[in-house]
Design an enzyme around this catalytic site. Structure first.
Site, PDB file in Angstrom:
ATOM      1  N   GLY A  12       0.725  -1.218   0.221  1.00  0.00           N
ATOM      2  CA  GLY A  12       0.183  -0.129  -0.089  1.00  0.00           C
ATOM      3  C   GLY A  12       0.870   1.220  -0.025  1.00  0.00           C
ATOM      4  CB  SER A  13       4.314   2.185  -1.043  1.00  0.00           C
ATOM      5  OG  SER A  13       4.271   1.981  -2.306  1.00  0.00           O
ATOM      6  CG  HIS A 113       0.529  -1.396 -16.057  1.00  0.00           C
ATOM      7  ND1 HIS A 113       0.400  -2.508 -15.367  1.00  0.00           N
ATOM      8  CD2 HIS A 113       1.245  -1.775 -16.891  1.00  0.00           C
ATOM      9  CE1 HIS A 113       0.759  -3.475 -15.825  1.00  0.00           C
ATOM     10  NE2 HIS A 113       1.546  -2.682 -16.789  1.00  0.00           N
TER      11      HIS A 113
END
Ligand code: GRF
Length: 194
Positions: A12-13, A113
């Protein structure tokens, strides 16, 4: 107050980068938006702890508990819709979404992405960029459409591929750029909400 919901599967950075930017730039006061919830398909996603520490609502929906992709996506949408999100942000959410889910959030669903799309959709983007002899790699924020990793490009950043790079060293270089462009792309969309 308008709600943003962020979906994660792991560390979750990117989610944390968006949350910190929203705090630093006072998005609630300026734009009337808040990060209302962080939702994960994995109970052990590291990012959930960070979100809870920030006082953000969290929820876990384990995709393995559902009989089909459609059933999981329906439950996920029901969970998200409790927050009536103006924006659903996929941040390392490692699930392929059904066309029905994508259609439900058309125009308010975005993804990050780790490649310079349209090159290298799918997995293992960094190794594939190295194997192809690319001199540059990067990251893309895009709107989500029914096809995986395709959809209007909102923002990109470029990094060099350096001699001796491994997938890990390249991924780390790209990730530092992810943390810059994802908050920037979300802010740009939030500003358009008016
Ligand atoms: C990022 O590299 C993202 O682009 C990719 O998965 C990674 C998630 O990292 N799809 P994090 O969970 O945001 O730290």
């Amino acid at each position: 107050m308008k709600n943003i919901v962020i979906l994660i599967s792991g560390g979750g950075s990117n989610m944390a980068a968006i949350v910190k930017t929203a705090q630093q730039e006072q998005w609630e006061r300026r734009y009337g938006v808040r990060i209302a919830a962080v939702v994960s398909n994995k109970a052990d996603a590291g990012g959930l702890v960070f979100a809870q520490e920030q006082g953000i609502a969290t929820a876990v929906l384990d995709h393995k508990a559902y009989p089909s992709r459609e059933a999981f996506d329906a439950a996920l949408a029901a969970q998200l819709d409790e927050f009536a999100p103006v924006l659903v942000v996929l941040a390392g959410f490692m699930r392929i979404l059904t066309p029905g889910f994508v259609a439900h959030y058309a125009g308010r669903l975005i993804n990050i992405h780790p490649s310079l799309l349209p090159a290298f959709t799918g997995l293992h983007t960094h190794q594939r960029a190295i194997d192809a002899g690319c001199k540059f790699a990067g990251v893309t924020v895009h709107q989500v459409t029914a096809e995986l990793d395709v959809g209007p490009i909102l923002d990109q950043a470029v990094v060099p591929v350096l001699p001796g790079d491994t997938a890990e060293t390249l991924a780390a270089r790209v990730l530092t750029q992810e943390h810059i462009i994802y908050p920037r792309a979300v802010r740009a969309l939030v500003q358009q909400l008016g």
